[in-house]
Design an enzyme around this catalytic site. Structure first.
Site, PDB file in Angstrom:
ATOM      1  N   HIS A   1      -2.594 -12.037 -17.752  1.00  0.00           N
ATOM      2  CA  HIS A   1      -1.635 -13.357 -16.846  1.00  0.00           C
ATOM      3  C   HIS A   1      -1.234 -12.962 -15.655  1.00  0.00           C
ATOM      4  O   HIS A   1      -0.212 -13.669 -14.856  1.00  0.00           O
ATOM      5  CB  HIS A   1      -1.618 -14.023 -17.252  1.00  0.00           C
ATOM      6  CG  HIS A   1      -2.168 -15.679 -17.811  1.00  0.00           C
ATOM      7  ND1 HIS A   1      -3.502 -15.379 -17.416  1.00  0.00           N
ATOM      8  CD2 HIS A   1      -1.670 -15.906 -18.502  1.00  0.00           C
ATOM      9  CE1 HIS A   1      -4.289 -16.487 -17.746  1.00  0.00           C
ATOM     10  NE2 HIS A   1      -3.169 -16.596 -18.851  1.00  0.00           N
TER      11      HIS A   1
ATOM     12  N   GLN B   1     -12.049 -20.565 -18.092  1.00  0.00           N
ATOM     13  CA  GLN B   1     -11.615 -20.245 -19.375  1.00  0.00           C
ATOM     14  C   GLN B   1     -11.889 -21.429 -19.915  1.00  0.00           C
ATOM     15  O   GLN B   1     -10.802 -22.522 -19.386  1.00  0.00           O
ATOM     16  CB  GLN B   1     -10.468 -19.262 -19.698  1.00  0.00           C
ATOM     17  CG  GLN B   1     -10.557 -19.181 -20.742  1.00  0.00           C
ATOM     18  CD  GLN B   1     -10.825 -17.643 -21.373  1.00  0.00           C
ATOM     19  OE1 GLN B   1     -11.176 -17.296 -20.175  1.00  0.00           O
ATOM     20  NE2 GLN B   1     -10.647 -16.947 -22.039  1.00  0.00           N
TER      21      GLN B   1
ATOM     22  N   ASN C   1      -5.794 -13.956 -16.802  1.00  0.00           N
ATOM     23  CA  ASN C   1      -6.261 -13.938 -17.441  1.00  0.00           C
ATOM     24  C   ASN C   1      -5.889 -11.827 -18.424  1.00  0.00           C
ATOM     25  O   ASN C   1      -5.429 -11.946 -17.431  1.00  0.00           O
ATOM     26  CB  ASN C   1      -7.888 -13.863 -17.117  1.00  0.00           C
ATOM     27  CG  ASN C   1      -8.340 -14.266 -18.687  1.00  0.00           C
ATOM     28  OD1 ASN C   1      -8.190 -13.358 -20.130  1.00  0.00           O
ATOM     29  ND2 ASN C   1      -9.613 -15.530 -18.920  1.00  0.00           N
TER      30      ASN C   1
ATOM     31  N   ASP D   1     -11.646 -20.345 -26.636  1.00  0.00           N
ATOM     32  CA  ASP D   1     -10.464 -19.732 -25.795  1.00  0.00           C
ATOM     33  C   ASP D   1     -11.556 -18.222 -25.381  1.00  0.00           C
ATOM     34  O   ASP D   1     -11.204 -17.578 -25.777  1.00  0.00           O
ATOM     35  CB  ASP D   1      -9.037 -19.172 -26.848  1.00  0.00           C
ATOM     36  CG  ASP D   1      -8.484 -18.258 -24.913  1.00  0.00           C
ATOM     37  OD1 ASP D   1      -8.517 -18.156 -23.499  1.00  0.00           O
ATOM     38  OD2 ASP D   1      -7.183 -17.167 -26.280  1.00  0.00           O
TER      39      ASP D   1
ATOM     40  N   GLU E   1     -10.011 -23.234 -16.674  1.00  0.00           N
ATOM     41  CA  GLU E   1      -9.490 -22.450 -15.658  1.00  0.00           C
ATOM     42  C   GLU E   1     -10.143 -21.547 -15.097  1.00  0.00           C
ATOM     43  O   GLU E   1     -10.809 -21.097 -15.544  1.00  0.00           O
ATOM     44  CB  GLU E   1      -8.488 -21.136 -16.241  1.00  0.00           C
ATOM     45  CG  GLU E   1      -7.292 -21.926 -17.623  1.00  0.00           C
ATOM     46  CD  GLU E   1      -6.366 -20.434 -17.644  1.00  0.00           C
ATOM     47  OE1 GLU E   1      -6.782 -19.931 -17.855  1.00  0.00           O
ATOM     48  OE2 GLU E   1      -6.657 -21.288 -19.249  1.00  0.00           O
TER      49      GLU E   1
ATOM     50  N   HIS F   1      -3.244 -23.047 -14.519  1.00  0.00           N
ATOM     51  CA  HIS F   1      -3.219 -23.526 -15.935  1.00  0.00           C
ATOM     52  C   HIS F   1      -2.741 -24.641 -16.366  1.00  0.00           C
ATOM     53  O   HIS F   1      -1.694 -25.023 -16.836  1.00  0.00           O
ATOM     54  CB  HIS F   1      -2.097 -22.176 -16.840  1.00  0.00           C
ATOM     55  CG  HIS F   1      -2.370 -21.540 -17.339  1.00  0.00           C
ATOM     56  ND1 HIS F   1      -3.067 -22.448 -18.802  1.00  0.00           N
ATOM     57  CD2 HIS F   1      -3.046 -20.482 -18.294  1.00  0.00           C
ATOM     58  CE1 HIS F   1      -3.101 -21.399 -20.018  1.00  0.00           C
ATOM     59  NE2 HIS F   1      -3.426 -19.837 -19.994  1.00  0.00           N
ATOM     60  N   ALA F   2      -2.508 -25.335 -16.028  1.00  0.00           N
ATOM     61  CA  ALA F   2      -2.422 -26.923 -16.724  1.00  0.00           C
ATOM     62  C   ALA F   2      -3.796 -27.136 -18.111  1.00  0.00           C
ATOM     63  O   ALA F   2      -4.356 -26.789 -17.900  1.00  0.00           O
ATOM     64  CB  ALA F   2      -3.749 -28.054 -15.691  1.00  0.00           C
TER      65      ALA F   2
END
Length: 383
Positions: free
Chosen positions: A119, A322, A93, A287, A349, A217-218
Site C-alpha cells: 500500500h 481484492q 497492494n 484476501d 478493492e 480501502h472502505a
C-alpha cells in the site's frame, strides 16, 4: 469553492506541511459532508488521506445506518493502521521485495510487509490520539507515508445540488515512496439519485513512466458498522479467475480458474459458508485478487445483508478486485464506541493486479509521461 460544512474541534485542527513541498504550504484538515435532497443518504469524507469516513443508507424499513467502519476523530485516522476508507497509492497492494525494474532501471521501495512493500507506505507506530502533537504529525509528513497518510487539497466542494460532490488533489513528487516521476492525482466523490456513490480517480504522469494503482480501502458491513461480523452477508463476485499467491501473499504469476475451489463466488453465496476454507497470510478468510469478467466499465460484485435488506452493487473499470474479509482486525476501537473484531466487515478493492509491475503477463499498470490513469467506481445501494 464552498467552505467545509463540518470542521473539527479546534484541538484537532491539524495544520500540516505538505510532504516534499519546499514552500511548506500549510493546510487545515476538515470533514466534509455530502447528502441527497431527501436526507436519507449521505457520506462524510476528509482530506486526510482523501478518506471515506461514513456512508449512511436506509434499510428496507427506512432505518438509517452507517455501513463503513471507521473512527470518530482525525487523530485516530492519523494513527490508524487498517486503512479504513483511505485512498491508497501510489501503488496499492503488494510489490514483491519492494523492488521493480522499469525501462531498464531498478527502483527500490520501502518494505513494510516483511520483505515486501504494501500500500505504498511505511508502518507507523506513534503517540496515542490523546497525545498527538505537531512533532508527531511532522514526523509523519516527512516520511514516505503513502497517499493515505498525507493531506489532500480540496479543489471543489459542491454540497448543495442534485448531485453533490467533492474533489481532492495531491501532488506526488519524484522519488516519493521510491516511485519515479511527479504525479498529479485527483479523486472525486459524488452522490447521485437514488442511492449511488461514485468515485473517480485519475492521475497524470508528468515527466517519467511510473506504476499507478489507486484503491479505495472502505470496509463494508451492510448491517451497520459495529453490528457484528459479515458472515451472514451474501456475496457474488463476477470473476471466473483469480491470482494465487505464495506464503508471503505475492502472486505466483499464475491466473487460475475458480471453478471447483472455495474462491468460486460466481453465484450468490453466504460468506460464512466458505470463510474457513480459505486463508490469507495464515489467517482464515479471503484476501485474494479476482480477475474481473469483461473489459471497460462492468459489474464487479454484489453484496446483500439479509437481515436489513440492504444491498450493494459494485461497478468499476479495473481488471481486478481484492476481496478482503478483515481477517486481521482485533479489538480495534471504532466509531461510536464500537469495537471491531475479525470478519467485522469486508473490502472490495477494485484495482490492478497485485505486483503487476513484476509480472509481464498481468495487465500493465504503467503510466507513461503525459498519460492519464483513470479509475472509476460506482456503488449502487438498495434495500
Amino acid at each position: 469553492m464552498a467552505r467545509a460544512a463540518l470542521l473539527l474541534p479546534v484541538a484537532l485542527l491539524l495544520c500540516l506541511a505538505l510532504a516534499g513541498s519546499a514552500g511548506a504550504e500549510r493546510k487545515m484538515v476538515g470533514v466534509y459532508e455530502l447528502k441527497n435532497k431527501k436526507g436519507d443518504f449521505s457520506i462524510k469524507v476528509t482530506n486526510w488521506g482523501a478518506t471515506l469516513m461514513s456512508v449512511i443508507v436506509p434499510d428496507s424499513e427506512g432505518n438509517l445506518a452507517d455501513v463503513v467502519l471507521g473512527y470518530d476523530t482525525i487523530a485516530e485516522y492519523v494513527n490508524g493502521s487498517s486503512y479504513f476508507g483511505a485512498l491508497v497509492g501510489r501503488v496499492a497492494n503488494r510489490v514483491a521485495k519492494g523492488r521493480f525494474v522499469l525501462d531498464g532501471k531498478a527502483y527500490h521501495l520501502y518494505s513494510n510487509d516483511g520483505k515486501n512493500a504494501l500500500h505504498g507506505r511505511l508502518s507507523f507506530s506513534g503517540s496515542s490520539p490523546s497525545r498527538m502533537d505537531h512533532d508527531v504529525i511532522a514526523s509523519l509528513m516527512i516520511s514516505p507515508s503513502g497517499f493515505s497518510k498525507v493531506i489532500w487539497t480540496v479543489k471543489e466542494y459542491v454540497p448543495d445540488c442534485d448531485s453533490p460532490y467533492i474533489t481532492f488533489y495531491y501532488h506526488s513528487f519524484d522519488g516519493e515512496q521510491g516511485f519515479p516521476g511527479d504525479l498529479d492525482v485527483y479523486v472525486t466523490y459524488r452522490l447521485s439519485s437514488p442511492y449511488e456513490l461514485s468515485l473517480h480517480m485519475n492521475a497524470t504522469a508528468l515527466d517519467k513512466a511510473t506504476p499507478v494503482n489507486l484503491v479505495n480501502h472502505a470496509y463494508w458491513n451492510l448491517a451497520g458498522h459495529g453490528s457484528g461480523d459479515v458472515l451472514g452477508h451474501l456475496i457474488q463476485v463476477f470473476a471466473s479467475e483469480y491470482t494465487p499467491v505464495d506464503s508471503s501473499m505475492i502472486p505466483t504469476g499464475q491466473i487460475a480458474g475458480v471453478a471447483g475451489t472455495p474462491y468460486d463466488l460466481r453465484r450468490l453465496t453466504p460468506l460464512g459458508s466458505r470463510i474457513n476454507l480459505v486463508s490469507g497470510g495464515g489467517a482464515a478468510g479471503y484476501d485474494v485478487n479476482y480477475a474481473v469478467h469483461g473489459e471497460g466499465f462492468t459489474q464487479v460484485a454484489f453484496l446483500r445483508d439479509t437481515a436489513s435488506g440492504r444491498a450493494m452493487e459494485l461497478w468499476a473499470n479495473q481488471p481486478g478486485v481484492q476481496l478482503y474479509t478483515s481477517n486481521w482486525l482485533k479489538d480495534e476501537k471504532g466509531k461510536d464506541g464500537k469495537v471491531y473484531q475479525k470478519h467485522a466487515a469486508l473490502c472490495l478493492e477494485t484495482q490492478a493486479f497485485p505486483d503487476a509491475v513484476n509480472h509481464p503477463n498481468f495487465p500493465s499498470e504503467i503510466v507513461r509521461p503525459g498519460g492519464v490513469y483513470s479509475h472509476d467506481m460506482l456503488l449502487k445501494f438498495s434495500s
